[in-house]
Design an enzyme around this catalytic site. Structure first.
Site, PDB file in Angstrom:
ATOM      1  N   ASP A  95     -47.040 -28.933 -31.598  1.00 52.55           N
ATOM      2  CA  ASP A  95     -46.197 -29.324 -30.420  1.00 52.55           C
ATOM      3  C   ASP A  95     -44.587 -28.874 -30.573  1.00 52.55           C
ATOM      4  O   ASP A  95     -44.465 -27.820 -31.235  1.00 52.55           O
ATOM      5  CB  ASP A  95     -46.109 -30.284 -30.688  1.00 52.55           C
ATOM      6  CG  ASP A  95     -45.949 -31.642 -29.803  1.00 52.55           C
ATOM      7  OD1 ASP A  95     -45.501 -31.077 -28.472  1.00 52.55           O
ATOM      8  OD2 ASP A  95     -45.817 -32.584 -29.795  1.00 52.55           O
ATOM      9  N   ASP A 153     -46.588 -34.927 -22.350  1.00 56.81           N
ATOM     10  CA  ASP A 153     -45.776 -36.508 -22.582  1.00 56.81           C
ATOM     11  C   ASP A 153     -45.909 -37.198 -20.517  1.00 56.81           C
ATOM     12  O   ASP A 153     -45.026 -37.313 -20.288  1.00 56.81           O
ATOM     13  CB  ASP A 153     -44.679 -36.592 -23.020  1.00 56.81           C
ATOM     14  CG  ASP A 153     -44.610 -35.978 -23.666  1.00 56.81           C
ATOM     15  OD1 ASP A 153     -45.357 -35.528 -25.236  1.00 56.81           O
ATOM     16  OD2 ASP A 153     -43.460 -35.255 -24.756  1.00 56.81           O
ATOM     17  N   GLU A 162     -42.511 -24.908 -27.275  1.00 58.27           N
ATOM     18  CA  GLU A 162     -41.766 -24.340 -25.898  1.00 58.27           C
ATOM     19  C   GLU A 162     -40.821 -23.299 -25.833  1.00 58.27           C
ATOM     20  O   GLU A 162     -40.512 -22.223 -25.024  1.00 58.27           O
ATOM     21  CB  GLU A 162     -41.546 -25.313 -25.057  1.00 58.27           C
ATOM     22  CG  GLU A 162     -41.686 -26.295 -24.340  1.00 58.27           C
ATOM     23  CD  GLU A 162     -42.457 -27.614 -25.353  1.00 58.27           C
ATOM     24  OE1 GLU A 162     -41.386 -27.320 -25.948  1.00 58.27           O
ATOM     25  OE2 GLU A 162     -43.664 -27.645 -25.042  1.00 58.27           O
TER      26      GLU A 162
END
Lengths: 618, 854
Positions: free
Chosen positions: B491, B567, B494
């Site tokens: 997770d 999300d 980015e």
């Protein structure tokens, strides 16, 4: 060994059902022949034809489990390579070898069951005693209530009489006083005028200070306007006002109402908020196309992020992280201002309406409490009667909170009360008071001027005394009525919970559960309310505390207390399965009911017979 | 969503410059010195006027660019434009070319040796492309066209609007020039000045364009962002960001980037892929954008802008969309074949708090007879967000916990994020610091940003050596408390940096090889995912397929694992947007993807949750997940009725596992998505081109989502000319038209196409692991070409679309006669017998056999 196909997974009660040559699906959808029974092909969607295989998704497999208790498992467990039945009968395709563990498992289960039965038996005795006590106590409460109601009525009449007299005296006194004063006044007139003038101006400025923020904004902006930006700022503040209006009109949701209030509160203190006012409308008008709910959302965020410019790298990191986590630490660390914001949030967490009720109730009793304390020496009312959310009270009792104790305290009240007020001359205290008042009133001459000062003060004192007595009685009546309103269970088995709190320590927290009142989580001196008493649920198996302190970015805290049979009242566990939704377990004799005991005994009897059978087999 | 925290195009100088430029307003470029060498075309590009009057160049005057064109099977033209590093004025620094995205052997496998080029007319060079296409280079002004060789019909063109611009590297600022950029409290130093690239690409014969994920949208096709009748819109942004509460409909960039666009029309399909990992902004231009008086239909123009990098782009000729997808994947690789368990249902929450919680959730599935395969642990399972560790109080015995799950054939996934806690007592930080493995900040120190653990640093995953080091952390001896049934979730890759500009890493941070973060940003998460995935392979000594879920992605991510759409929120709009989002990912190779069932933020109403399970059961990646602050939402917490509805939805997925697994296999060879837009299967049916509500699962199954509360009926368009069988009752519906269908609470409408077989397993187990030996049920509607490899028997064949008087069937070999009788479509209490069913043919799935109906 591979069991007989015909009997595979069939419970003894069903054996006869499957004897027929042509068998019906239990749901009546169709029929099947005996060769289709357990032939690994699902004919009946309800699984009737495949009790012993995994062919029907909705089938159920019966394992006998000799030596332990029979079990019905989902057909999805049959021949799936995992031993589900202790006799291993669910795995018969030879892929795994399940040893029979029923004998050992059965013994463990029986021992456990026996212990449970013993607890229920002992608990039931305690419960029955408690139920008896509760019945007596409730009867006493009722008796007291009716007595107090009568007393209150008489007392109220006396107080009224005294009040009337007192007012007449006061009027006479005032007239005398006035005459004197007029004299003096004339002399001081000049000086007084001057003083009054000053006072007025001070008051006026105070009023402005306390005005609501909404009203204040235009004023503030006008002030700014005098510095040369008048039109622009006025325009902006107008849109801000409009925006606020829209919010209160269009977003009745509690959440938004809260935010609006938050803003109001935020903008109130300090003088530097002029600056904030000047900024916020700008942002609002930027987003003017968004709907009100969105606007306030982004505005709230904007407000937070508007300050990010001044943050250190670490503060910024914490702030952004806190969006996902809702951790307050981030806000705390940012600035004291945010800390105060957090307090606001907590404050507004309670629904306004309820808050009012609660507050008024609270303030009633709080006032009463003060009165008790003022007159403590005289009347010896115990704090305990107050019976409300007083921390001192609760902590005094938390450890010793035991049914007997609270009953005793009730009795104490009785005896103290009677000792203090009704031991003279065989007359009830109220009769005696009546006589006294009569006497006082008679001895007072109204037409005498100037007023006899000692008589007047006697009447006033008598009035004050009786009036405070009256309010004490009224408050006690209120308490009894409040208590009576509660549902103490079918057998009033939870009556004794009313005056008790139960504590549980876990790591740094102490949880305190006060049935019919509230539940808190305490850490050192700080206390978080997990919920106020809501109700019993699930046929008195669960106590619900709801509307506790608000969780940042989450729900209001709540607690469900699951009750189970035990010999003592004690909290066994507190857990938080979802954020801010707590679950506790409370063991209590109140849950040790006869029907369940019978059920358990029957279960043990079944197990014993099954054990006997398997023993015989061996 | 915090608009002001993110840059829009106007706040992004390269985007603003390129976007406001008028067609043909900059000096055009000319092609010179074009030649064929080593089977490819190479040339130089210079501004036209410079070419005509070569004076001694001033320092500011542009240097020549190098142009290279090469051809790939099965149908791609590669265009490379870069600085001419042999130029003595060229800076020593080289522009970044994204490594390790194209398959390592792509040139050996797919590059064609061009034998000749031709010049039919002066100033024009053309050469052969596969499938009857040709590439045409116009020298002056520079322009490239891909067209059909037979009728010269254009398919794709490059720079036909003269918007190509290439900002060359410089070492010195000119007077008064400021290279720094400021956004909010952040400053970007830009030590090499502006270095952006922009150009126009036109898709001819296109009705719509698709692709360039990741954006949240309720539209399957890419809506125009500029031109007549377009409301103000940002360009589509490709910049991997961790966006808090993203909007369900926005051109704003989300967690991943695949700079690959597809066009489709009734006449042709084509594609364009720009291999560049810098921030990219893409405009889809509405007809008439350049000249409102003369809108050109049948062509979609696009403007591509990137902050840095080079031009390394591919034109795909199609002619079918399936070909375009295949052409793209022949370069970037087909999706990895997942393990079977990963195709089942995943149960996740931030967070399952402790071992007791894990056991009780696991037991909940059993006691409610709902199958699931994987239980997930989010960040709170670690010791203070130090990944590869366990919170010793909450998870004292992780091995025991995993073994308890594994005993039921279930798996566990734990999270491993790229931010490493800067804590000297943490082995990972210690090692990374000592070895110098962290990304550096602009001043050369280890970059220090804020994420879950607080102050954190980020391993430089661009470096193969560091990836190697990282992958070894997954070995059982290194990841204490891990067992073979444990898999991984990446997770925040980015990367998410809470105190960084736009919640990510500063663009002037420095990577391996003196690469600026701005150049590699969109691929950082890809390299991280790659390293983790290789780690899981290494751990299993290469015998175990990895399962690693990632949030960030780039072109090529499909080779390393699954992704999810991040999300999202528990509302109906996000449910609706999940379908176009996943379809778009599928078209761009990222077939193994899904959205959080139930919505990550917020608390779904039970009806929404049920509908989400019913739709999510058809996502390639099927996982329920929820935010820390939300109420518990395990499937049995909403009353018996809803429990039954969710169980049914999960059962549908498990029953279809053989079909899904077959489709995964197909995806891993052909690259065709599992979840497909209707038009991919019906490319001539215009009605389907922008249908983002219904989709195909493979070639046989059509699914229509229900996206509104209390929906009573829904209009379902069934494409093509053949008929469809409604899987609720077996009724036949005609293709090529819309049907108004009643909506039921116990499922969403699904249809099986005529002439297909859907293999199922209708015996439900605790998890997919126990289903391995269970027999198949074939749902068959006429023809068959499907192949399986298995020891399994067929227990039932369901026949739709046959006359009801068939009573017997004969199975060859063996001349074995079996009964045909009416049976239900699915084995559920109360289902009525509506379909002809061949009872127990008992043939092996893998054998050759025939069933003749008498």
């Amino acid at each position: 060994s591979i069991p007989l196909r015909d009997s595979l997974g069939i419970s003894p009660q069903d054996e006869s059902y499957y004897k027929a040559g042509v068998i019906k699906c239990k749901d009546g959808s169709k029929k099947f022949s005996r060769d289709q029974l357990n032939d690994e092909f699902c004919d009946c969607p309800d699984g009737t034809d495949e009790p012993g295989t995994s062919a029907c998704p909705e089938g159920k497999f019966y394992c006998q489990n000799s030596g332990h208790a029979p079990l019905v498992v989902f057909s999805s467990r049959v021949n799936d390579g995992i031993c589900d039945c202790c006799d291993g009968s669910d795995e018969y395709d030879g892929k795994v070898n399940c040893s029979n563990t029923c004998w050992e498992a059965g013994k463990v289960a029986r021992d456990k069951l026996k212990k449970k039965i013993a607890t229920y038996q002992d608990g039931l005795i305690i419960r029955n005693k408690e139920v008896e006590k509760a019945k007596l106590a409730i009867a006493k409460d009722e008796e007291e209530l009716s007595k107090l109601t009568n007393e209150e009525k008489s007392l109220r009449e006396l107080v009224a009489k005294l009040k009337e007299q007192k007012e007449r005296i006061e009027k006479a006194e005032n007239e005398e006083k006035l005459k004197k004063e007029l004299e003096e006044k004339r002399l001081k007139e000049e000086a007084e005028k001057q003083a009054a003038k000053e006072k007025e101006s001070i008051e006026a400025s105070l009023q402005v200070e306390s005005k609501d923020a909404n009203e204040k904004v235009p004023e503030a902006s006008t002030e700014v306007g005098e510095n040369g930006k008048k039109t622009e700022v006025q325009h902006e503040s107008a849109s801000y006002d409009e925006h606020n209006e829209v919010l209160s009109r269009e977003s009745p949701a509690q959440k938004f109402a809260k935010m609006t209030r938050n803003e109001d509160e935020e903008t109130k203190p300090g003088n530097e908020d002029k600056l904030e006012h000047a900024q916020m409308p700008e942002q609002v008008s930027d987003d003017s196309s968004a709907n009100a709910a969105d606007a306030i959302h982004s505005e709230g965020q904007e407000h937070g992020s508007a300050s990010t410019g001044g943050l250190s790298k670490e503060e910024l990191g914490r702030l952004v992280a806190s969006r996902w986590t809702g951790e307050k630490s981030a806000e705390k660390d940012v600035s004291p201002k945010d800390e105060s914001q957090k307090v606001h949030t907590d404050d507004v967490a309670e629904p306004a309406e309820e808050e009012e009720n609660y507050d008024s109730y609270n303030s009633d009793t709080e006032d009463d409490r003060y009165k008790y304390k003022d007159h403590e020496d005289e009347h010896k009312y115990d704090d305990e009667y107050d019976g409300d959310s007083d921390e001192e009270y609760s902590s005094d009792h938390a450890d010793t909170a035991d049914a007997a104790d609270s009953y005793k305290s009730d009795d104490e009240y009785k005896s103290d009360h009677s000792e203090d007020t009704s031991t003279h001359g065989g007359l009830s205290w109220i009769d005696k008071i009546q006589q006294t008042v009569q006497h006082v009133l008679q001895s007072f001459n109204f037409f005498k001027t100037p007023v006899d000062l000692s008589d007047a003060s006697r009447i006033k004192k008598e009035y004050d005394d009786l009036n405070s007595k009256l309010s004490k009685i009224q408050s006690r009546i209120h308490q009894l009525k409040e208590k009576n309103k509660h549902d103490f269970g079918n057998d009033k088995q939870f009556y004794s919970f009313y005056d008790q709190c139960f504590e549980y320590k876990e790591n740094k927290y102490v949880y305190k559960v006060c049935p019919f009142k509230k539940a808190t989580q305490n850490e050192g001196h700080s206390s978080t309310q997990l919920g106020r008493w809501d109700k019993f649920e699930d046929s008195y198996r669960t106590m619900v505390f709801a509307n506790g302190d608000h969780c940042w970015n989450g729900p209001d805290r709540s607690l469900k207390v699951r009750l189970r049979c035990g010999l003592k009242n004690e909290v066994a566990d507190v857990d938080e399965p979802s954020r801010c939704e707590y679950v506790a377990v409370l063991s209590t004799p109140a849950m040790c009911v006869e029907e369940k005991l019978k059920e358990l005994k029957q279960k043990l009897a079944d197990m014993n017979s099954s054990q006997q059978a398997s023993h015989d087999e061996l | 969503w915090k608009k002001e925290e993110f840059r829009d195009c106007n706040q992004t100088p390269f985007c603003k410059r390129a976007r406001t430029r008028a067609p043909h307003s900059i000096p055009s470029l000319s092609v010179s010195s074009l030649s064929l060498s080593d089977g490819a075309v190479s040339a130089r590009l210079l501004p036209s006027q410079l070419l005509q009057s070569p004076t001694d160049s001033t320092p500011a005057s542009p240097r020549a660019l190098t142009l290279r064109l090469s051809v790939y099977t099965p149908g791609a033209l590669r265009l490379e434009i870069d600085e001419d590093y042999s130029d003595p004025d060229a800076p020593s620094h080289r522009r970044f070319r994204v490594p390790d995205v194209l398959l390592p052997d792509v040139d050996d496998r797919h590059k064609l040796y061009l034998p000749r080029i031709s010049s039919a007319s002066p100033g024009v060079t053309s050469f052969y492309l596969p499938y009857g296409f040709e590439a045409v280079v116009q020298h002056e002004p520079f322009q490239i066209e891909v067209r059909r060789a037979s009728n010269k019909e254009p398919i794709l063109s490059f720079n036909s609007h003269g918007l190509f611009d290439f900002e060359q590297l410089r070492t010195n600022k000119s007077d008064g020039e400021d290279w720094e950029e400021r956004f909010r409290s952040h400053t970007d130093t830009r030590p090499r000045g502006p270095q952006s690239i922009s150009f126009d690409v036109s898709f001819h014969g296109a009705d719509f364009v698709y692709g360039i994920p990741e954006h949240a949208s309720t539209s399957l096709s890419l809506r125009p962002t500029r031109g007549p009748d377009v409301d103000f819109s940002e360009p589509y942004r490709l910049f991997n960001l961790d966006v808090f509460e993203y909007l369900h409909d926005s051109p704003f960039g989300l967690y991943g980037s695949i700079p690959f666009m597809l066009s489709h029309g009734t006449k042709s399909s084509s594609g364009f892929f720009w291999l560049n990992a810098a921030e990219m902004q893409i405009d889809v231009l509405a007809p008439g954008w350049d000249d409102p008086a003369n809108p050109s239909p049948n062509r979609i123009d696009t403007l591509w802008m990137a902050e840095a990098g080079v031009v390394d782009a591919f034109f795909f000729v199609g002619p079918e969309t399936k070909d375009v997808v295949g052409q793209y994947l022949s370069l970037t690789g087909t999706p990895a074949m997942p393990q079977h368990f990963a195709v089942g249902y995943h149960q996740c929450r931030w967070n399952y708090r402790d071992e007791e919680d894990v056991d009780s959730v696991d037991a909940g599935f059993d006691s409610h007879d709902i199958p699931y395969d994987v239980l997930w642990l989010d960040i709170e399972h670690t010791d203070g967000k130090r990944y590869f560790t366990w919170d010793k109080t909450l998870f004292p015995d992780p091995v025991g916990m995993q073994k308890r799950l594994a005993a039921k054939g279930r798996h566990m996934v734990t999270i491993v994020d790229p931010h490493v806690k800067r804590d000297d007592s943490f082995f990972l930080h210690k090692e990374a610091t000592e070895k110098g493995y962290y990304v550096k900040d602009a001043s050369g120190r280890d970059f220090d940003g804020w994420c879950w653990p607080g102050s954190s640093s980020y391993p430089d995953m661009l470096n193969p050596e560091i990836r190697e080091w990282w992958s070894e952390k997954f070995l059982f001896e290194n990841y204490k408390g891990s067992t073979p049934s444990l898999y991984i979730w990446n997770d925040m890759n980015e990367p998410s940096v809470f105190n960084g500009p736009e919640v990510t890493m500063p663009r002037d941070a420095v990577h391996y090889g003196d690469v600026e973060h701005r150049e590699v940003h969109n691929a950082y998460g890809y390299y991280f995912h790659m390293a983790s995935s290789i780690g899981v392979v290494k751990r299993g000594e290469g015998k175990d397929r990895p399962f690693v879920l990632s949030r960030a992605f780039f072109a090529g991510t499909q080779r390393y694992g699954a992704i999810w759409t991040g999300d999202n929120s528990a509302d109906w709009d996000h449910l609706r947007a999940s379908v176009p989002m996943i379809l778009t990912l599928g078209l761009t190779g990222m077939t193994f993807s899904g959205a959080d069932v139930g919505g990550f933020f917020g608390n779904p109403e039970p009806e929404l949750l049920v509908r989400w399970y019913q739709l999510g059961a058809f996502y390639p990646f099927f996982r329920g997940h929820a935010h820390l602050d939300t109420k518990r939402r395990e499937p049995w917490l909403f009353g018996e009725k809803n429990t039954a509805l969710i169980r049914e939805a999960v059962h549908v997925r498990y029953s279809l596992l053989p079909y899904f697994y077959t489709l995964f296999r197909e995806a891993s060879t052909s690259g065709l998505p599992i979840m497909r837009p209707l038009w991919l299967e019906f490319p001539q049916d215009k009605e389907t081109f922008n249908n983002g509500e219904a989709f195909m699962v493979g070639p046989a199954l059509l699914v229509q989502g229900i996206y509104q509360a209390g929906e009573k009926s829904v209009s379902v368009y069934l494409p093509g000319t053949e008929s469809w069988y409604y899987l609720r009752n077996g009724v036949t519906y005609a293709g090529g038209r819309s049907h108004k269908m009643e909506v039921f609470e116990d499922g969403i409408p699904t249809f099986q196409k005529a002439g297909t077989i859907i293999p199922r397993k209708d015996r439900f187990r605790r998890s997919s692991t126990q289903m391995v030996n269970d027999p198949y049920t074939l749902g068959r509607t006429n023809l068959s070409k499907k192949k399986f490899s298995s020891e399994c028997l067929i227990e039932r064949v369901i026949l739709l679309g046959l006359s009801a008087n068939a009573k017997k069937a004969v199975i060859e070999p063996g001349n074995h006669e079996v009964d045909i009788e009416l049976g239900p479509l699915s084995l559920r209490a109360g289902s009525s017998p509506v379909a002809l069913t061949i009872r127990k043919p008992n043939v092996h799935v893998a054998d050759d056999w025939t069933i003749s109906i008498l």
